[in-house]
Structure formats: C-alpha cells, structure tokens
Design an enzyme around this catalytic site. Structure first.
Site, mmCIF file in Angstrom:
data_model
loop_
_atom_site.group_PDB
_atom_site.id
_atom_site.type_symbol
_atom_site.label_atom_id
_atom_site.label_comp_id
_atom_site.label_asym_id
_atom_site.label_seq_id
_atom_site.Cartn_x
_atom_site.Cartn_y
_atom_site.Cartn_z
ATOM 1 N N ASP A 66 3.384 -2.649 -3.658
ATOM 2 C CA ASP A 66 2.256 -3.424 -3.152
ATOM 3 C C ASP A 66 2.205 -4.783 -3.824
ATOM 4 O O ASP A 66 2.698 -4.971 -4.946
ATOM 5 C CB ASP A 66 0.934 -2.677 -3.338
ATOM 6 C CG ASP A 66 0.586 -2.402 -4.791
ATOM 7 O OD1 ASP A 66 1.491 -1.977 -5.537
ATOM 8 O OD2 ASP A 66 -0.585 -2.617 -5.183
ATOM 9 N N GLU A 102 -0.769 -0.515 -7.186
ATOM 10 C CA GLU A 102 -0.819 -0.923 -8.593
ATOM 11 C C GLU A 102 -1.690 -2.148 -8.777
ATOM 12 O O GLU A 102 -2.333 -2.305 -9.807
ATOM 13 C CB GLU A 102 0.598 -1.199 -9.105
ATOM 14 C CG GLU A 102 0.708 -1.339 -10.617
ATOM 15 C CD GLU A 102 0.517 -2.760 -11.130
ATOM 16 O OE1 GLU A 102 0.430 -2.953 -12.358
ATOM 17 O OE2 GLU A 102 0.454 -3.697 -10.296
#
Length: 380
Positions: free
Chosen positions: A75, A135
C-alpha cells in the site's frame, strides 16, 4: 531457471494504484511472479476491530532447514497534488536513471527486489513472504493478523527482513536493528472560568499548563549504545477560547514520547505522572495515555547471528559495513519482532511520501543483488 527483472516488476507494482487499503491488482502481479518460482501463495482478507477490510498475501517455498521471512507492504500514501508531479504517479516513468511513481521508494522497490532475489538465489531452507496492503494507515488488519495466522498454520521463523527504506545516502550504508517505543498522551488542566478583569474570581489553567509543557518536554535520558535518547514532544496546545476577555475553564495539550529500552510504557507513565503531580499540586490535572503504533514497546534484535551475517554480506558487496540504527518512526517490524529477530533493510528513502517519488535503477538492481547474496550466505 526463471529470472525476474526487478525494475520491470517494480514498474508493474507502481502501475497498481494501491492507496491504502485498495490493493488495486497489486497481489495479482505478485502472485504471477511468485508461483513460477515455486512459492505456494495464499491470499487472505482480514477485517473488523474498528478498521476497514484489508487484503494480504502470504507465500512460502521449501520445507525444513532455516526459515527466512521477508515482510513488507504494497500500500502507498495518496499522491497529493498531481500538479506537483512531473508524470502520472501511477504510470511508472524512467528518466535520468531513475524510476518515478508513488511507492517507488516506500516500499514497492523492496518487494520487487526480494522477489527477484528469490529467483536468482534458490534456497536450501524455507523462504516466506508476508505482504500486507495496510501499513501506511491503521495497520490493524495487516501484518499483525497475517503473522498470527501464519503462526497458527505452524510457521516458525528464524530471521526476518523488512524491506523498508533504511539507507541514509547510499545503498547498504545503514540497516535498522530495532525501534523505539511510542506513547501518546493528552494532558488536561482544569481551572475556573472567569472575566479577565477579575482574575481573583477565576483560576487560569494556562500558566500551569505552560509549566508542565516546559518541565516535561525534551530528553528523558541520555540514550545508550544501541538507542538514541528517549524524547517527549508536545504537538498541540488547545483551550477552545474564541474571546480575549475570558479566562478559560480548562486547557489541554497532546504529546508523544519515543522511548528506548530504558523504559517500559508503565514506567514511563508513572514517571510523567509523578513529575506532573509536583507541578500541579494546587490545580486539577488529568492525563490520559494512548498506545501509539501497537505494540508500544521498543525492540532490539540480537546483533550476532543473522544480523552479523547480513552485515558481512553487505560489506562484501559494498566494501563497508552498515551502520546499525534504531532511529526513525514505526514500521511493521514492530509486529515481526514478536516472532523472530528482524532488521529493516532497503533502499535510500529520501523521496518517500513526496511528489515525484523515485529510486535509482542501479539501486533497485543493487538491492536485488544484496538480497540474493544474503540468501546464499544465510542458507550456506
């Protein structure tokens, strides 16, 4: 033997607009690269606990022997103002020896390099990858739950690398072997509201709050051989007062503490409360602590064993041993540390989260070579 071009793989990953938590096809790209290398790929979605659903990927190859884990995230943060970008952040662009795109530095380059390294250096033991797409934001339904699932499946890891940007200037000049803990706090001082012309009829909480800010701010210790000093920083002061002729009834402040292994969260809270009691003995004060970046404790990996092997590998390739760092903010290494020793080892990260995020092509291929060399050395 299957080979993988890490730059090409990185470009394919950047082309997936995987802004947290949207995976946007990024795991399709990884699965297509990993399966021909002999990895068994499992994709899992976790949800709940007050956060959004997140897709994760776990891949493993080999049985028995030492078990090496690579952890990372696909991400990325939003690109921000597109006018600040010289090219589309999700159209990987190569110019001047660099590849540009959101996630190039943080940390799709690390993921691409490790996958390519697995193609270049088959292991005699077991290699696994734990990749999340959460994250950069909540971090609730990502690595924490993925590793708990892996443990329940019987996976036991001996050493882990998180591919976060760790180098400061040049590839291999620094690896992170630990992280400080993080603790948030909110301090509220309660007084008595009143007219500024009649201060004797009020109790102003601001002077007490100011004393507390001055007394608590700054270094809490001198650090040690592995960690920098623990530090408390106030981040906001609030009274909610829109007028100039009213003494406020209360005032509050928020702060964050980054603390080394000299402290536990419990000892830190007790110390701060004791100091606050001395400052505000005659006025009501309350303080609430909140864990920041679960789990909040610091960690430090053993500097012998696999860490020493990694340092020797890096020195053999670059000609210089890396600095062992514990600085910076939080990362998913904090979750991995509960299962095995872990280091963060990736590219220089000067452009991460910035417009025109980019990494040098030579660094991408160089990191791949370093990962491959370490895989060979680790399983030798």
């Amino acid at each position: 033997m299957t080979t993988i071009d890490p730059v090409r793989l990185l470009a394919d990953l950047i082309a997936c607009p995987s802004v947290t938590p949207a995976s946007a096809g990024v795991f399709d790209v990884l699965e297509a690269a990993l399966v021909p290398l002999g990895f068994v790929v499992t994709r899992l979605t976790f949800d709940g606990d007050g956060s959004y659903p997140v897709e994760n990927l776990f891949a493993t190859r080999g049985q028995g022997g030492r078990h090496l884990l690579f952890a990372g995230h696909t991400d990325v943060v939003p690109p921000g103002d597109l006018a600040q970008w010289a090219s589309d952040p999700f159209e990987p662009t190569i110019r001047d020896g660099r590849i540009f795109g959101r996630g190039a530095a943080d940390m799709k380059s690390g993921v691409a390099a490790f996958v390519a390294a697995c193609a270049a250096a088959p292991a005699t033991g077991t290699i696994s990858l734990a990749i999340t797409n959460d994250e950069e934001a909540d971090g609730i339904n990502g690595t924490d739950k993925l590793l708990a699932w892996a443990k329940a499946q019987g996976h036991v890891f001996d050493f882990a690398i998180v591919g976060e940007p760790s180098a400061t200037i040049t590839l291999g000049d620094s690896i992170k072997v630990g992280r400080r803990g993080s603790l948030n706090g909110r301090l509220v001082v309660t007084g008595v509201q009143g007219h500024v012309a009649y201060p004797e009829k009020a109790r102003n909480p601001l002077p007490v709050l100011a004393q507390a800010v001055l007394a608590l701010s700054g270094k809490l210790d001198d650090g040690n051989a592995q960690f920098p000093p623990s530090n408390l920083e106030f981040t906001s002061l609030d009274v909610g007062n829109e007028t100039t002729n009213v003494i406020p009834a209360s005032a509050s402040a928020r702060f964050n503490v980054r603390f080394n292994d000299s402290w536990t969260p419990e000892a830190l809270e007790s110390s701060i409360r004791a100091e606050l009691d001395e400052i505000a003995a005659e006025m009501e004060c309350s303080i609430v602590f909140e864990v920041s970046g679960r789990p909040s404790r610091s960690f430090l990996s053993p500097l012998s064993g696999a860490v020493e092997t990694l340092c020797t590998t890096i020195a053999g390739v670059t000609g210089k041993r890396p600095e062992l760092s514990t600085g910076g903010g939080t990362s998913d290494a904090r979750f991995v540390a509960a299962y095995c020793p872990v280091v963060e080892f990736g590219l220089p990260g000067q452009t991460m989260h910035k417009a025109n995020e980019s990494v040098a092509l030579d660094d991408v291929t160089g990191l791949t070579a370093l990962y491959a060399a370490f895989i060979r050395d680790y399983f030798a």
